[in-house]
Design a protein around this motif. Sequence first.
Motif, PDB file in Angstrom:
ATOM      1  N   LEU A 221       0.811  -1.215   0.000  1.00 25.07           N
ATOM      2  CA  LEU A 221       0.000   0.000   0.000  1.00 25.07           C
ATOM      3  C   LEU A 221       0.845   1.265   0.000  1.00 25.07           C
ATOM      4  O   LEU A 221       0.436   2.290  -0.554  1.00 25.07           O
ATOM      5  N   GLY A 222       2.037   1.208   0.624  1.00 27.85           N
ATOM      6  CA  GLY A 222       2.916   2.367   0.602  1.00 27.85           C
ATOM      7  C   GLY A 222       3.403   2.689  -0.805  1.00 27.85           C
ATOM      8  O   GLY A 222       3.540   3.859  -1.180  1.00 27.85           O
ATOM      9  N   SER A 223       3.650   1.654  -1.617  1.00 25.81           N
ATOM     10  CA  SER A 223       4.074   1.886  -3.001  1.00 25.81           C
ATOM     11  C   SER A 223       2.889   2.266  -3.891  1.00 25.81           C
ATOM     12  O   SER A 223       3.056   2.957  -4.893  1.00 25.81           O
ATOM     13  N   ALA A 224       1.677   1.837  -3.503  1.00 28.94           N
ATOM     14  CA  ALA A 224       0.483   2.201  -4.262  1.00 28.94           C
ATOM     15  C   ALA A 224       0.043   3.631  -3.972  1.00 28.94           C
ATOM     16  O   ALA A 224      -0.545   4.292  -4.835  1.00 28.94           O
ATOM     17  N   PHE A 225       0.334   4.106  -2.767  1.00 29.06           N
ATOM     18  CA  PHE A 225       0.002   5.480  -2.369  1.00 29.06           C
ATOM     19  C   PHE A 225       1.276   6.176  -1.890  1.00 29.06           C
ATOM     20  O   PHE A 225       1.481   6.344  -0.681  1.00 29.06           O
ATOM     21  N   PRO A 226       2.166   6.577  -2.809  1.00 35.87           N
ATOM     22  CA  PRO A 226       3.439   7.184  -2.404  1.00 35.87           C
ATOM     23  C   PRO A 226       3.270   8.649  -1.993  1.00 35.87           C
ATOM     24  O   PRO A 226       3.578   9.575  -2.740  1.00 35.87           O
ATOM     25  N   GLU A 227       2.766   8.839  -0.787  1.00 39.56           N
ATOM     26  CA  GLU A 227       2.541  10.187  -0.273  1.00 39.56           C
ATOM     27  C   GLU A 227       2.785  10.220   1.224  1.00 39.56           C
ATOM     28  O   GLU A 227       2.780   9.184   1.895  1.00 39.56           O
ATOM     29  N   SER A 228       2.961  11.422   1.742  1.00 37.87           N
ATOM     30  CA  SER A 228       3.329  11.587   3.149  1.00 37.87           C
ATOM     31  C   SER A 228       2.224  11.180   4.106  1.00 37.87           C
ATOM     32  O   SER A 228       2.493  10.933   5.281  1.00 37.87           O
ATOM     33  N   ALA A 229       0.987  11.117   3.632  1.00 35.90           N
ATOM     34  CA  ALA A 229      -0.126  10.756   4.517  1.00 35.90           C
ATOM     35  C   ALA A 229      -0.019   9.323   5.014  1.00 35.90           C
ATOM     36  O   ALA A 229      -0.595   8.970   6.039  1.00 35.90           O
ATOM     37  N   GLY A 230       0.718   8.471   4.313  1.00 37.26           N
ATOM     38  CA  GLY A 230       0.903   7.095   4.757  1.00 37.26           C
ATOM     39  C   GLY A 230      -0.408   6.343   4.849  1.00 37.26           C
ATOM     40  O   GLY A 230      -1.218   6.342   3.911  1.00 37.26           O
ATOM     41  N   CYS A 231      -0.661   5.723   6.005  1.00 34.43           N
ATOM     42  CA  CYS A 231      -1.844   4.881   6.183  1.00 34.43           C
ATOM     43  C   CYS A 231      -3.144   5.661   6.047  1.00 34.43           C
ATOM     44  O   CYS A 231      -4.193   5.066   5.754  1.00 34.43           O
ATOM     45  N   VAL A 232      -3.108   6.967   6.257  1.00 35.64           N
ATOM     46  CA  VAL A 232      -4.319   7.779   6.138  1.00 35.64           C
ATOM     47  C   VAL A 232      -4.900   7.646   4.735  1.00 35.64           C
ATOM     48  O   VAL A 232      -6.120   7.535   4.552  1.00 35.64           O
ATOM     49  N   ALA A 233      -4.022   7.634   3.725  1.00 31.12           N
ATOM     50  CA  ALA A 233      -4.473   7.531   2.338  1.00 31.12           C
ATOM     51  C   ALA A 233      -5.184   6.206   2.083  1.00 31.12           C
ATOM     52  O   ALA A 233      -6.219   6.166   1.408  1.00 31.12           O
ATOM     53  N   TRP A 234      -4.658   5.108   2.654  1.00 25.45           N
ATOM     54  CA  TRP A 234      -5.262   3.794   2.421  1.00 25.45           C
ATOM     55  C   TRP A 234      -6.648   3.716   3.062  1.00 25.45           C
ATOM     56  O   TRP A 234      -7.599   3.266   2.435  1.00 25.45           O
ATOM     57  N   VAL A 235      -6.712   4.144   4.325  1.00 18.68           N
ATOM     58  CA  VAL A 235      -7.969   4.017   5.062  1.00 18.68           C
ATOM     59  C   VAL A 235      -9.034   4.941   4.472  1.00 18.68           C
ATOM     60  O   VAL A 235     -10.203   4.565   4.347  1.00 18.68           O
ATOM     61  N   GLN A 236      -8.646   6.145   4.076  1.00 18.65           N
ATOM     62  CA  GLN A 236      -9.600   7.062   3.469  1.00 18.65           C
ATOM     63  C   GLN A 236     -10.130   6.498   2.159  1.00 18.65           C
ATOM     64  O   GLN A 236     -11.327   6.571   1.865  1.00 18.65           O
TER      65      GLN A 236
END
Length: 483
Positions: A80-95
């Motif tokens: 998921l970190g490579s799918a969402f390469p942004e500073s928000a980290g886990c926030v991006a996945w859960v949102q």
Amino acid sequence: MSASTTSSDMTSSDVSGDPFDTREKLGIAPLAIIIFYGVSGGPFGVEETVRSAGSFYTLLGFFVMPFVWSVQEALMTAELGSAFPESAGCVAWVQEAFGDRMGWMSGYLSWISGATDNAIYPVLFVEYLIQLVGVDKEESLGQFARFLMFSSMSCLLAYANWLGLPLVGKMSMTICMVAMSPFVILVVVGAFKVDTTRWFTPPTVDNHSGDDTPVDLFSFAALSTISWRPFLNNLFWNLNSFDNAATFSADVENPGKVLPLALGWSVVMVSSSYLIPLLVALGASSAEQKDWVDGYFSVIAEEIAGPWLAGWLVFAAGISNIAQFQAELSSDAFQLLGMAERGYLPQLFATRSRHGTPTYGLLLGTLVIVCMSFSKLEQLIEMLNFNYALSLFLEYLSFIKLRISRPDLERPYRIPLSTVGCFILFIPSLTAILIVIALASSETYMFSIAVNALGLLIFSTRANAKSGGYQVLGGGSSGEMYT
């Protein structure tokens, strides 16, 4: 835009195509060291595990639990970190998986637990110092002296963090070599003194009351004498937080390659840094279970090699705490930056310094750390574990949800298992997380209820304000959240 752009501070939304795009990126080795210090930093603070469960179950715990917690979390973060390469980290996945409210709560709880975690390191260093000097804990340092020491150290380290993430990575690599050196010596010297029968010493009956009656190793009595709450909480604290690596995914080249490799190496480093020194320390020392108070590794070092190694280990604990402090402060600050980019926080927190670092996230983190640095180690560990466990549980559910609802999502790294296979892989992690939550004290439940209620109140206040046309916390640079 609520934060103006100056020569020294810019918002993250201003960085597309500007000098921040050419800032130095993290490679595999520096990122692996930062992750290592964000999770572990060495066997400092494991004494509670031995005191709660004895030699055999401590070694068993640090051998088995990385395959229950660490490996799964690292794999999830790599995908998921490579799918969402942004500073928000886990926030991006859960949102993305569960919407704005759950995205906010995940980031909020993760940040609360991270800030609590960072307050542990000054406390832990003082415990090691007290063990070395051999003075009474109450007579060692006055409250005002503690405050001056903690606040001065926190501010100085926050400034070093502000100077740039590559500097943090280089500092962490140097510190790692120095901080682990006394344990290398302890392992080499102590290996010749190891009595392997000591590894199989059963826990003592009611170790917190002073009754040292031994019991059979695999009996129900042995299991019933383990203090499960501090035992599992200490293991959980020492073997988790690999998901923080995702907050650096926007600051590495080729996240699909660098992130999985760095996470893999960090899992190996974390596991071995606990298990190998513990095998030697428990096998070479005649210390009883009740002797393993916080900072007792320095006493073991003196017993095995002399006062010089004990002094060196205390010095190593100090500089290791610096690296752990830096890694946690960085990931927490970058997470706030990412949450601001997604509209959860004021654009003030999306402001970067001329070094590319989140200025106001670092300031807020430092302030919270100074305020919490007087708490007891065990209280801090349980409080951060509870809130972090809730956030981590949401992350695992988000992984499964996105595998089902977003099969089209580009995943530069993908766990080589089907969705069902991943769910089966995560079952031990999810079960262990629920056990940690269930064993929490009533005080921790009350603390968590208050923290969660405050988080939901903040979210609802903002949502209501936006629906009424008012900007309370500032809009996100990545677009409007509430539609």
